[in-house]
Every structure is written in C-alpha cells, then in structure tokens.
Design a protein around this motif. Structure first.
Motif, PDB file in Angstrom:
ATOM      1  N   ARG A  55      20.628  30.278  20.689  1.00 55.55           N
ATOM      2  CA  ARG A  55      19.907  29.471  19.716  1.00 55.55           C
ATOM      3  C   ARG A  55      18.756  28.760  20.413  1.00 55.55           C
ATOM      4  O   ARG A  55      18.954  28.106  21.445  1.00 55.55           O
ATOM      5  CB  ARG A  55      20.827  28.445  19.060  1.00 55.55           C
ATOM      6  CG  ARG A  55      20.107  27.499  18.102  1.00 55.55           C
ATOM      7  CD  ARG A  55      21.080  26.598  17.338  1.00 55.55           C
ATOM      8  NE  ARG A  55      21.955  25.857  18.235  1.00 55.55           N
ATOM      9  CZ  ARG A  55      23.277  25.856  18.149  1.00 55.55           C
ATOM     10  NH1 ARG A  55      23.872  26.584  17.216  1.00 55.55           N
ATOM     11  NH2 ARG A  55      24.009  25.145  18.972  1.00 55.55           N
ATOM     12  N   ALA A  68      15.899  29.302   9.698  1.00 56.74           N
ATOM     13  CA  ALA A  68      16.482  30.083  10.787  1.00 56.74           C
ATOM     14  C   ALA A  68      16.263  31.565  10.539  1.00 56.74           C
ATOM     15  O   ALA A  68      16.274  32.031   9.396  1.00 56.74           O
ATOM     16  CB  ALA A  68      17.973  29.795  10.925  1.00 56.74           C
ATOM     17  N   VAL A  70      17.641  35.364  12.332  1.00 61.13           N
ATOM     18  CA  VAL A  70      18.681  35.865  13.222  1.00 61.13           C
ATOM     19  C   VAL A  70      18.607  37.376  13.349  1.00 61.13           C
ATOM     20  O   VAL A  70      18.349  38.090  12.379  1.00 61.13           O
ATOM     21  CB  VAL A  70      20.086  35.423  12.733  1.00 61.13           C
ATOM     22  CG1 VAL A  70      20.387  35.978  11.343  1.00 61.13           C
ATOM     23  CG2 VAL A  70      21.164  35.848  13.717  1.00 61.13           C
ATOM     24  N   CYS A 216      14.713  27.725  13.725  1.00 60.87           N
ATOM     25  CA  CYS A 216      15.756  28.125  14.667  1.00 60.87           C
ATOM     26  C   CYS A 216      15.728  29.645  14.813  1.00 60.87           C
ATOM     27  O   CYS A 216      15.749  30.371  13.814  1.00 60.87           O
ATOM     28  CB  CYS A 216      17.130  27.685  14.164  1.00 60.87           C
ATOM     29  SG  CYS A 216      17.294  25.905  13.898  1.00 60.87           S
ATOM     30  N   LEU A 218      17.772  32.688  16.274  1.00 59.86           N
ATOM     31  CA  LEU A 218      19.168  32.931  16.623  1.00 59.86           C
ATOM     32  C   LEU A 218      19.401  34.400  16.986  1.00 59.86           C
ATOM     33  O   LEU A 218      18.791  35.301  16.404  1.00 59.86           O
ATOM     34  CB  LEU A 218      20.085  32.562  15.443  1.00 59.86           C
ATOM     35  CG  LEU A 218      19.831  31.205  14.782  1.00 59.86           C
ATOM     36  CD1 LEU A 218      20.718  31.054  13.559  1.00 59.86           C
ATOM     37  CD2 LEU A 218      20.063  30.070  15.767  1.00 59.86           C
ATOM     38  N   SER A 220      22.808  36.751  17.570  1.00 58.43           N
ATOM     39  CA  SER A 220      24.264  36.830  17.559  1.00 58.43           C
ATOM     40  C   SER A 220      24.737  37.976  18.453  1.00 58.43           C
ATOM     41  O   SER A 220      23.963  38.862  18.829  1.00 58.43           O
ATOM     42  CB  SER A 220      24.780  37.011  16.129  1.00 58.43           C
ATOM     43  OG  SER A 220      24.379  38.268  15.605  1.00 58.43           O
ATOM     44  N   ALA A 229      26.640  35.776  12.601  1.00 66.99           N
ATOM     45  CA  ALA A 229      26.130  34.409  12.764  1.00 66.99           C
ATOM     46  C   ALA A 229      27.107  33.373  12.242  1.00 66.99           C
ATOM     47  O   ALA A 229      26.703  32.338  11.710  1.00 66.99           O
ATOM     48  CB  ALA A 229      24.779  34.273  12.058  1.00 66.99           C
ATOM     49  N   VAL A 232      26.838  30.001  14.968  1.00 66.34           N
ATOM     50  CA  VAL A 232      25.631  29.665  15.718  1.00 66.34           C
ATOM     51  C   VAL A 232      24.684  28.775  14.914  1.00 66.34           C
ATOM     52  O   VAL A 232      23.725  28.235  15.451  1.00 66.34           O
ATOM     53  CB  VAL A 232      24.914  30.958  16.183  1.00 66.34           C
ATOM     54  CG1 VAL A 232      24.292  31.700  14.993  1.00 66.34           C
ATOM     55  CG2 VAL A 232      23.881  30.684  17.263  1.00 66.34           C
ATOM     56  N   LEU A 233      24.957  28.568  13.618  1.00 60.86           N
ATOM     57  CA  LEU A 233      24.098  27.727  12.788  1.00 60.86           C
ATOM     58  C   LEU A 233      24.421  26.250  12.986  1.00 60.86           C
ATOM     59  O   LEU A 233      25.558  25.883  13.253  1.00 60.86           O
ATOM     60  CB  LEU A 233      24.271  28.066  11.315  1.00 60.86           C
ATOM     61  CG  LEU A 233      23.589  29.326  10.785  1.00 60.86           C
ATOM     62  CD1 LEU A 233      23.868  29.455   9.297  1.00 60.86           C
ATOM     63  CD2 LEU A 233      22.098  29.280  11.027  1.00 60.86           C
TER      64      LEU A 233
END
Length: 387
Positions: A55, A68, A70, A216, A218, A220, A229, A232-233
């Motif tokens: 992250r 975010a 990801v 953000c 991200l 995973s 995910a 990770v949030l």
C-alpha cells in the motif's frame, strides 16, 4: 482535468521485468520487493501488510473520501501433491486454470534445497509408444505430471534431491513482445495491470500532478485464490477500482484495444455511479472503450467488499485473449488504461457525501427511474431530506 501522456517504453519494460519474476500465489516475496522498490523511486512511502500486500498513498488535497486502485502481483501456478513412484511429481493447481494449458509448459519447482526446472506432461506423452492414446487421454490435473530436469527414477530419488509435498511450481511465462504491439505470454493477468499502474504513477510523478483527494495504490498477493484486497484497504477509502484482465472471447465485448469497462461479474453489478463516471472520462478524454459483463470472473474488489469494506467498486480491464492460458494483449489497451487512470485520479469528487462513512439522506445519489419520478414528491426526488 485531462489524461496524461504515458511512457509506453517504460510500460513495456516494466511488464517484461515483472514477467521475469516467478510469483505464483504463496510465493510472492521477490516480486513484492521489486514493486516496492519501484514505488519508492517515485518518492512514495511503501507500507507492507504482514504477508506482503503493498500500500502506498499519494497525498491529495484531502484524505477524506480517498480513492484506491488495486492490481495483483500473484499468478497462477501449481503445487506438488505427492512424489510419484516413476520419479515424477503429481501436481495440483494454484488458482483456477485448466490442465489443458499446463500440458507442455516449462516450469520451475522451488524446494528447500534449491530450484529445479522441468516440464508438465500428460501421463501418456510419447507418441511413438502410445500413438492415438495420447489424444484420447482425458484432460485434468490427474492426467498430468511434472518431469523434473534431474536424475530421478523413483520417489526415493526425488526425496534425496529435496523434493517434497507442497513445493511451489512456477509456470514459465515465455513472453514475446512483437513489433505489432501485441504481447504474448502467460501471467499477463495481472502483471500487465501492475505495469499499467506503475506507468500511470510515473506520469503523475513526473508531471507533479495534484489530485483532489488522497489516492491509495494497492497491490494484492493472493487474488488468484480469492483473497485479493480483503486485508489491504484503510477505512478512509471511499472507492476502489480493480485493474485486471478483460475476457476477449466469443460472446464477450472485451477487446485487445482500448479500455474495457466491466459492468458486472459473478459477484454482481459494480457501482453504478463510479462506473458511469469512468465511462464519461473515456468520452471526455477521447479514450477508446467498450463495456462488458463477465460470467466466470471475480476480482480484488469483490474480496474487499466480502471482507466488509463499504466502498464503491469498479473494474477496469485490458482485453486478454485466452485468459488463464497462453494469453495475448496489445499495448494499445495498456496505454489507454494508464491514461484513464491519470484522468480519473485528477477528476473532482462529485459525491462528497462519501467523505463520511455514514450520513443522512441529503446528498445521497440518485439513479434514473421514471416510476420513482412519478411517485416521489419533489423534495424526495432531489434527495433534500434531513440536514
């Protein structure tokens, strides 16, 4: 706001480097270190979860209503089920993929004593011995085995060499970057998505672009087994966009060119308003796009929602032919997707009510509905109830 120019050479080079790092689910430490170092080169502070999900936060005007994006660094692979009496390895898949695509694959098995290369073969692999029986053998993981490139004639030989139950097997990607812009390789799902995010971040970093809210980024490490995910949030994130592959196949609208916006997958429809915004950004920035619905598909965003994250979700994809097999994409789709990401993170926040986890009805979103317009009173239609 407008899309930023993407360094296509960097994007392709990063994809090649990512593909060169074996990273089946459960064996992702090396690629996590690589991606973390690349993110740090953009001046970002990198955080890792206990198991290695990544992250980073690129600060915006406010941390409220953070956005975010990801992608996942893990890939499909296999694992040793048992050591066979004939000196070969029985395998089970990591992730969901057909043994049809495993047959003939070159691979690497990681043992406590080191790594060995090998080939996944059908149980009846010799045409000169089995003739037509090679074609009549059923397809499945019970009908393939790994022939290791080592002197092993029985299970005892394998054991002495260090092979054991549970050893991770990485499938060689065998990438080809063609002058036409096509890329042919295994594991483009989702290393191409990781490369896209890094290319978008590079463009934002070099242009010193400001954004209205924190973003953000991200990565995973276990999406291929359904975890994604889920851990990770952070609670300040209001919307999550997964970057992954679209399924270019008969009956699908996904394409190897432009952005494919997914409206729904097997977990259900994605957020109406966020998806609509992404389509509008494509139109406003002259980014080629198409919409699609996936039937046998689940992404990082579903894992986050199932884990309890109350976020708006969307799925942006690059069309892949032969997904979870020997895949093919085109650089046009990757570049288009990176451009859309840069336009999205610059765009203003329309639903400011999302700045708070919960709020009253005032400012709540509306979806078009003729029936509702006829039934509801004007103050309800405007969403202007409460304070």
């Amino acid at each position: 706001m407008s899309r930023l120019s993407i360094d296509a050479d960097y994007l392709a080079d990063m994809l090649a480097k990512l593909l060169a790092i074996p990273s089946p689910t459960g064996y992702t430490d090396t690629i996590v270190r690589f991606v973390a170092r690349e993110l740090a080169s953009f001046g970002l502070d990198v955080e890792l979860t206990r198991r290695g999900a990544i992250r980073v936060v690129r600060p915006g005007h406010t941390h409220l209503g953070a956005r975010a994006l990801v992608a996942h660094v893990d890939t499909l692979g296999a694992q040793v089920k048992f050591l066979k009496p004939n000196g070969r390895l029985a395998l089970v898949p990591i992730g969901t993929w057909s043994a049809r695509f495993a047959e003939g694959a070159r691979c690497t098995v990681f043992t406590e004593k080191g790594s060995y290369t090998g080939t996944i073969l059908p149980l009846k692999a010799s045409g000169h011995t089995f003739n037509d029986e090679v074609d009549s053998l059923p397809i499945g993981w019970d009908y393939v085995e790994m022939r290791v490139d080592a002197r092993a004639r029985n299970a005892g030989d394998l054991s002495r060499l260090g092979f054991d139950v549970g050893d991770i097997v990485a499938i060689d990607p065998q990438p080809e970057f063609l002058e036409s812009g096509f890329v042919v390789s295994r594991h483009l799902d989702d290393k191409a998505g990781v490369a896209v995010i890094l290319a978008a971040l590079k463009a934002l970093h070099e242009s010193n672009t400001k954004t209205p809210v924190d973003t953000c980024w991200l990565f995973s490490i276990s999406e291929e087994v359904g975890v994604g995910a889920s851990a990770v949030l952070t609670s300040d994130v209001a919307s999550l966009i997964a970057i992954d592959n679209g399924t270019s196949a008969p009956g699908q609208a996904s394409d190897e060119f432009g952005v494919t916006v997914c409206l729904a997958d097997q977990s259900g429809p994605f957020d109406y308003h966020l998806t609509k915004k992404l389509v509008e950004l494509c139109r406003a920035n002259d980014i080629r796009y198409q919409k699609d619905v996936f039937r046998y598909y689940r992404s990082d965003s579903a894992s986050a929602v199932v884990a309890g994250a109350d976020v708006r979700t969307a799925l942006l994809t690059f069309g892949i032919d032969a997904s979870h097999g020997y895949e093919r994409i085109h650089m046009h789709a990757l570049r288009s997707l990176a451009e859309l990401i840069t336009a999205y993170v610059q765009s203003p926040v329309e639903i400011t009510r999302d700045f708070q986890p919960t709020a009253g009805l005032k400012g709540f979103t509306r979806q078009p509905s003729q029936e509702a317009d006829q039934i509801l009173s004007p103050d309800v239609r405007s969403g202007d109830l409460g304070t």
